[in-house]
Design an enzyme around this catalytic site. Sequence first.
Site, PDB file in Angstrom:
ATOM      1  N   HIS A  58     -65.165  -3.709 -58.570  1.00  0.00           N
ATOM      2  CA  HIS A  58     -65.702  -2.490 -59.162  1.00  0.00           C
ATOM      3  C   HIS A  58     -66.389  -2.852 -60.474  1.00  0.00           C
ATOM      4  O   HIS A  58     -65.814  -3.547 -61.311  1.00  0.00           O
ATOM      5  CB  HIS A  58     -64.601  -1.459 -59.380  1.00  0.00           C
ATOM      6  CG  HIS A  58     -63.984  -0.975 -58.111  1.00  0.00           C
ATOM      7  ND1 HIS A  58     -62.617  -0.851 -57.922  1.00  0.00           N
ATOM      8  CD2 HIS A  58     -64.558  -0.589 -56.938  1.00  0.00           C
ATOM      9  CE1 HIS A  58     -62.388  -0.404 -56.703  1.00  0.00           C
ATOM     10  NE2 HIS A  58     -63.540  -0.238 -56.090  1.00  0.00           N
ATOM     11  N   GLY A  59     -67.604  -2.375 -60.624  1.00  0.00           N
ATOM     12  CA  GLY A  59     -68.415  -2.790 -61.768  1.00  0.00           C
ATOM     13  C   GLY A  59     -67.831  -2.455 -63.118  1.00  0.00           C
ATOM     14  O   GLY A  59     -68.097  -3.150 -64.107  1.00  0.00           O
ATOM     15  N   ASP A  60     -67.028  -1.388 -63.174  1.00  0.00           N
ATOM     16  CA  ASP A  60     -66.445  -0.974 -64.453  1.00  0.00           C
ATOM     17  C   ASP A  60     -65.049  -1.550 -64.665  1.00  0.00           C
ATOM     18  O   ASP A  60     -64.282  -1.028 -65.479  1.00  0.00           O
ATOM     19  CB  ASP A  60     -66.421   0.555 -64.561  1.00  0.00           C
ATOM     20  CG  ASP A  60     -65.581   1.208 -63.468  1.00  0.00           C
ATOM     21  OD1 ASP A  60     -65.216   0.504 -62.501  1.00  0.00           O
ATOM     22  OD2 ASP A  60     -65.287   2.412 -63.572  1.00  0.00           O
ATOM     23  N   GLU A  61     -64.716  -2.617 -63.937  1.00  0.00           N
ATOM     24  CA  GLU A  61     -63.432  -3.308 -64.107  1.00  0.00           C
ATOM     25  C   GLU A  61     -63.722  -4.800 -64.346  1.00  0.00           C
ATOM     26  O   GLU A  61     -63.575  -5.626 -63.448  1.00  0.00           O
ATOM     27  CB  GLU A  61     -62.548  -3.091 -62.878  1.00  0.00           C
ATOM     28  CG  GLU A  61     -62.205  -1.620 -62.651  1.00  0.00           C
ATOM     29  CD  GLU A  61     -61.537  -1.353 -61.312  1.00  0.00           C
ATOM     30  OE1 GLU A  61     -61.101  -2.326 -60.657  1.00  0.00           O
ATOM     31  OE2 GLU A  61     -61.464  -0.175 -60.901  1.00  0.00           O
TER      32      GLU A  61
ATOM     33  N   ASN B 116     -65.007  -1.491 -52.183  1.00  0.00           N
ATOM     34  CA  ASN B 116     -63.648  -1.531 -51.639  1.00  0.00           C
ATOM     35  C   ASN B 116     -63.376  -0.378 -50.673  1.00  0.00           C
ATOM     36  O   ASN B 116     -62.232  -0.050 -50.392  1.00  0.00           O
ATOM     37  CB  ASN B 116     -62.607  -1.514 -52.769  1.00  0.00           C
ATOM     38  CG  ASN B 116     -61.279  -2.103 -52.331  1.00  0.00           C
ATOM     39  OD1 ASN B 116     -61.226  -3.040 -51.529  1.00  0.00           O
ATOM     40  ND2 ASN B 116     -60.182  -1.550 -52.851  1.00  0.00           N
ATOM     41  N   ARG B 117     -64.444   0.238 -50.172  1.00  0.00           N
ATOM     42  CA  ARG B 117     -64.351   1.216 -49.084  1.00  0.00           C
ATOM     43  C   ARG B 117     -65.402   0.899 -48.020  1.00  0.00           C
ATOM     44  O   ARG B 117     -65.675   1.732 -47.164  1.00  0.00           O
ATOM     45  CB  ARG B 117     -64.586   2.646 -49.597  1.00  0.00           C
ATOM     46  CG  ARG B 117     -63.748   3.071 -50.796  1.00  0.00           C
ATOM     47  CD  ARG B 117     -62.285   3.187 -50.474  1.00  0.00           C
ATOM     48  NE  ARG B 117     -61.566   3.752 -51.605  1.00  0.00           N
ATOM     49  CZ  ARG B 117     -61.099   3.038 -52.634  1.00  0.00           C
ATOM     50  NH1 ARG B 117     -61.281   1.728 -52.667  1.00  0.00           N
ATOM     51  NH2 ARG B 117     -60.452   3.622 -53.626  1.00  0.00           N
TER      52      ARG B 117
ATOM     53  N   HIS C 114     -58.340  -6.187 -60.243  1.00  0.00           N
ATOM     54  CA  HIS C 114     -58.850  -4.862 -60.585  1.00  0.00           C
ATOM     55  C   HIS C 114     -58.303  -4.446 -61.950  1.00  0.00           C
ATOM     56  O   HIS C 114     -57.515  -5.150 -62.570  1.00  0.00           O
ATOM     57  CB  HIS C 114     -58.431  -3.846 -59.517  1.00  0.00           C
ATOM     58  CG  HIS C 114     -59.079  -4.069 -58.181  1.00  0.00           C
ATOM     59  ND1 HIS C 114     -60.049  -3.249 -57.677  1.00  0.00           N
ATOM     60  CD2 HIS C 114     -58.877  -5.034 -57.249  1.00  0.00           C
ATOM     61  CE1 HIS C 114     -60.435  -3.683 -56.489  1.00  0.00           C
ATOM     62  NE2 HIS C 114     -59.728  -4.772 -56.207  1.00  0.00           N
TER      63      HIS C 114
ATOM     64  N   TYR D 188     -51.512   5.376 -52.985  1.00  0.00           N
ATOM     65  CA  TYR D 188     -52.521   6.327 -52.525  1.00  0.00           C
ATOM     66  C   TYR D 188     -53.333   5.651 -51.423  1.00  0.00           C
ATOM     67  O   TYR D 188     -53.823   4.539 -51.604  1.00  0.00           O
ATOM     68  CB  TYR D 188     -53.438   6.809 -53.655  1.00  0.00           C
ATOM     69  CG  TYR D 188     -54.225   5.722 -54.357  1.00  0.00           C
ATOM     70  CD1 TYR D 188     -55.539   5.445 -53.996  1.00  0.00           C
ATOM     71  CD2 TYR D 188     -53.652   4.984 -55.389  1.00  0.00           C
ATOM     72  CE1 TYR D 188     -56.262   4.451 -54.639  1.00  0.00           C
ATOM     73  CE2 TYR D 188     -54.369   3.994 -56.039  1.00  0.00           C
ATOM     74  CZ  TYR D 188     -55.676   3.730 -55.660  1.00  0.00           C
ATOM     75  OH  TYR D 188     -56.382   2.745 -56.300  1.00  0.00           O
TER      76      TYR D 188
ATOM     77  N   GLU E 251     -53.764  -5.106 -59.936  1.00  0.00           N
ATOM     78  CA  GLU E 251     -54.209  -4.277 -61.066  1.00  0.00           C
ATOM     79  C   GLU E 251     -53.638  -4.924 -62.322  1.00  0.00           C
ATOM     80  O   GLU E 251     -52.425  -4.918 -62.543  1.00  0.00           O
ATOM     81  CB  GLU E 251     -53.695  -2.848 -60.901  1.00  0.00           C
ATOM     82  CG  GLU E 251     -54.107  -2.161 -59.607  1.00  0.00           C
ATOM     83  CD  GLU E 251     -55.524  -1.616 -59.645  1.00  0.00           C
ATOM     84  OE1 GLU E 251     -56.146  -1.643 -60.727  1.00  0.00           O
ATOM     85  OE2 GLU E 251     -56.014  -1.170 -58.583  1.00  0.00           O
TER      86      GLU E 251
END
Length: 493
Positions: free
Chosen positions: A127-130, A188-189, A228, A288, A310
């Site tokens: 994810h670009g913001d991680e 990731n989807r 992540h 989730y 994470e």
Amino acid sequence: MSKLRFVLSLLFSTAICFSLPPIAARGGHSDYIHAVLGDGNSSLYGTARHLFSQEEPRPSLELTRGYMTNGDLEKAMKDFTKRCSKISRLYSIGKSVNGFPLWVIEISDKPGVLEAEPAFKYVGNVHGDEPVGRELLLRLANWICDNYEKDPLAQMIVENVHLHILPSLNPDGFTARKRNNANNVDLNRDFPDQFFPVNENLGLRQPETRAIMTWLSENRFTASATLHGGALVANFPWDGTEDKRKYYYPCPDDETFRFLAKIYSKSHRNMSLSKEFEEGITNGASWYPIYGGMQDWNYIHGGCFELTLEISDNKWPPASELPTIWEYNRMSMLNLVASLVKTGVHGRIFSVDEGKPLPGLVVVKGINYTVKAHQAYADYHRLLAPGQKYEVTASSPGYKPKTTTVWLGENDAVTADFILIPEASSGGKLRRSICDCSSCGQPLLTRFFAETNNGITFALVVVVAFLCFLLQRRMRFNLWKQRQSSRRSSITV
């Protein structure tokens, strides 16, 4: 004359038996929901856990100051492989939507060379913001380079594992400071899902997704992890459920995944102390559910045990905190890679008639999951939770399967090589070697007694049986020497 030819053939086969090299055990080759955990620590998005159904606000340019740009990262990786050329190489697995290379560093004592060793991959910045993962992965590479000649753990990894590091899977998202890639797709989807027919069209998948899938088709990875941000927990399969409800949904290797997740969480400075996640680990579906995730796809289609890590409550912490975050995660990252060598069952599959490697399959009784041996070296690497007894079976087309029982202790890998016997041919004759000493001499004795009472012939048969006995002793002696020189348990079956 026919009897004489038969006896001479018997002696010739025995001579061949002794000329073969000894086969012994070897040593160590979309639904978009995102959670942000707060447990009292400062967080960019607050101190409580929230579920977001849309793109989060972009961090300010000021907050990103001190992080490597894509250009900085590319230069750092190229500089690294120049500085550590002896144990590394740089290659690309493809390009992002905007054409930025997806660079990978491979670290090994023989980078780029196919060996009978397990391989591990780390992937960051899905994810670009991680962005914390991309920073930590480059620090990991540099730490191994600086310490592999003096630190036993680093040396173990370099000499026994092929470690592949992809710091940024989503460089376009990083530049835009957004979660998704340049086509606004959550990577990731974007993988094929086991429960729902989504992402089945190869042409519609993102170039970054296709790059990962091709990478796994060309390289066999035993295990992997993606880094992540937004929480502090080690996540393991399954990530989704058949009915889309939220509950613990275990995969066939649930116990092994829990063991691997605990390796990371308990080596971490404070992950295992989490108040939300017991022992700092979680089953993805119980946290989730997600669909089209990379973690489940790796396990199902890539034969690769993947964790989703994470590693920071704050997705984009100030750059000044990166050294501390690195120190909190350093031993976790190293120990997870080293687990490929320190635990599990490893070995190779051979044919008894020629001693050639057989690309076969390995299954463990009670676990509905198959591990493939490598096509070239026929080596397999089966990760399992320690402290238990396992019944392991190896098979290969055209050969009789063979089973052995192993006991896995703590931090004690077992090497189990399998020597398989050919099945009966269409004519009903066994394509087996005279060197199959598990039944050596028994059918021959019956044949001799039926045809002759010649004492000399009988004596020759006894000699052949004795020579086979000596061969078995030599193989056992070689195994014993390996056990004495290594802490790993080894067996040949």
